[in-house]
Design a protein around this motif. Structure first.
Motif, mmCIF file in Angstrom:
data_model
loop_
_atom_site.group_PDB
_atom_site.id
_atom_site.type_symbol
_atom_site.label_atom_id
_atom_site.label_comp_id
_atom_site.label_asym_id
_atom_site.label_seq_id
_atom_site.Cartn_x
_atom_site.Cartn_y
_atom_site.Cartn_z
ATOM 1 N N MET A 1 0.849 -1.171 0.000
ATOM 2 C CA MET A 1 0.000 0.000 0.000
ATOM 3 C C MET A 1 0.896 1.236 0.000
ATOM 4 O O MET A 1 1.863 1.318 0.747
ATOM 5 C CB MET A 1 -0.896 -0.045 1.244
ATOM 6 N N LYS A 2 0.550 2.204 -0.819
ATOM 7 C CA LYS A 2 1.290 3.450 -0.895
ATOM 8 C C LYS A 2 0.574 4.526 -0.096
ATOM 9 O O LYS A 2 -0.647 4.661 -0.189
ATOM 10 C CB LYS A 2 1.393 3.904 -2.347
ATOM 11 N N ILE A 3 1.331 5.277 0.718
ATOM 12 C CA ILE A 3 0.768 6.386 1.489
ATOM 13 C C ILE A 3 1.683 7.600 1.377
ATOM 14 O O ILE A 3 2.852 7.481 1.002
ATOM 15 C CB ILE A 3 0.535 6.016 2.967
ATOM 16 N N VAL B 1 5.659 6.696 0.440
ATOM 17 C CA VAL B 1 6.266 5.412 0.784
ATOM 18 C C VAL B 1 5.321 4.264 0.470
ATOM 19 O O VAL B 1 4.103 4.435 0.447
ATOM 20 C CB VAL B 1 6.665 5.330 2.280
ATOM 21 N N GLU B 2 5.915 3.123 0.250
ATOM 22 C CA GLU B 2 5.182 1.868 0.135
ATOM 23 C C GLU B 2 5.381 1.178 1.483
ATOM 24 O O GLU B 2 6.511 0.847 1.847
ATOM 25 C CB GLU B 2 5.768 1.030 -0.996
ATOM 26 N N VAL B 3 4.307 1.015 2.246
ATOM 27 C CA VAL B 3 4.452 0.397 3.564
ATOM 28 C C VAL B 3 4.512 -1.120 3.418
ATOM 29 O O VAL B 3 3.850 -1.688 2.544
ATOM 30 C CB VAL B 3 3.326 0.813 4.547
ATOM 31 N N VAL C 1 5.760 3.001 14.304
ATOM 32 C CA VAL C 1 6.694 1.936 14.710
ATOM 33 C C VAL C 1 7.633 1.598 13.562
ATOM 34 O O VAL C 1 8.848 1.468 13.741
ATOM 35 C CB VAL C 1 5.919 0.685 15.192
ATOM 36 N N TRP C 2 7.101 1.433 12.372
ATOM 37 C CA TRP C 2 7.898 1.084 11.197
ATOM 38 C C TRP C 2 8.942 2.158 10.897
ATOM 39 O O TRP C 2 10.103 1.841 10.613
ATOM 40 C CB TRP C 2 6.964 0.858 10.011
ATOM 41 N N LEU C 3 8.553 3.433 10.972
ATOM 42 C CA LEU C 3 9.504 4.509 10.704
ATOM 43 C C LEU C 3 10.647 4.520 11.710
ATOM 44 O O LEU C 3 11.776 4.878 11.372
ATOM 45 C CB LEU C 3 8.791 5.861 10.675
ATOM 46 N N ARG D 1 -7.001 2.944 10.897
ATOM 47 C CA ARG D 1 -6.583 2.087 9.789
ATOM 48 C C ARG D 1 -6.160 2.931 8.586
ATOM 49 O O ARG D 1 -6.765 3.951 8.287
ATOM 50 C CB ARG D 1 -7.709 1.150 9.365
ATOM 51 N N LEU D 2 -5.133 2.466 7.913
ATOM 52 C CA LEU D 2 -4.660 3.106 6.699
ATOM 53 C C LEU D 2 -5.505 2.681 5.505
ATOM 54 O O LEU D 2 -6.064 1.576 5.509
ATOM 55 C CB LEU D 2 -3.210 2.688 6.418
ATOM 56 N N THR D 3 -5.575 3.537 4.519
ATOM 57 C CA THR D 3 -6.160 3.191 3.235
ATOM 58 C C THR D 3 -5.159 3.573 2.157
ATOM 59 O O THR D 3 -4.327 4.476 2.360
ATOM 60 C CB THR D 3 -7.486 3.942 2.992
ATOM 61 N N ASP D 4 -5.204 2.894 1.038
ATOM 62 C CA ASP D 4 -4.269 3.174 -0.041
ATOM 63 C C ASP D 4 -4.368 4.642 -0.441
ATOM 64 O O ASP D 4 -5.464 5.178 -0.627
ATOM 65 C CB ASP D 4 -4.569 2.274 -1.240
ATOM 66 N N GLY D 5 -3.221 5.315 -0.512
ATOM 67 C CA GLY D 5 -3.176 6.715 -0.909
ATOM 68 C C GLY D 5 -3.451 7.716 0.188
ATOM 69 O O GLY D 5 -3.454 8.923 -0.070
#
Length: 85
Positions: free
Chosen positions: A1-3, A22-24, A36-38, A69-73
């Motif tokens: 997913m790209k954000i 970024v592509e998570v 957390v990922w960053l 929750r994340l959504t694409d874009g």
């Protein structure tokens, strides 16, 4: 997913970047997961986005918490809490 990521004020200054796309990786599904990922980037990322550090977050221009929750874009923003005097 790209954000899209945006960093403001002292967060931007500490990280040396204002925005990035970024592509998570798989498993990163919430705003808190992004934080957390960053931190795995190490250095200033780990320190600036550390757990327990006062930090505000927004998703698509709406203040949010780590469980959103994340959504694409989508756009996720990090910034320090506002203080006044």
């Amino acid at each position: 997913m790209k954000i899209e990521l945006r960093y403001f004020a002292s967060v931007r200054e500490a990280l040396g970047v204002a925005q990035e796309a970024v592509e998570v990786p798989d498993g990163v599904a919430t705003v808190g997961d992004v934080r957390v990922w960053l931190r795995t980037r190490g250095g200033a990322w780990s320190e600036t986005l550390a757990e327990g550090r006062a930090l505000r977050m927004a998703c698509n221009h709406t203040m949010t918490d780590a469980a959103t929750r994340l959504t694409d874009g989508c756009e996720v923003a990090f910034f320090p809490p506002v203080t006044g005097g």
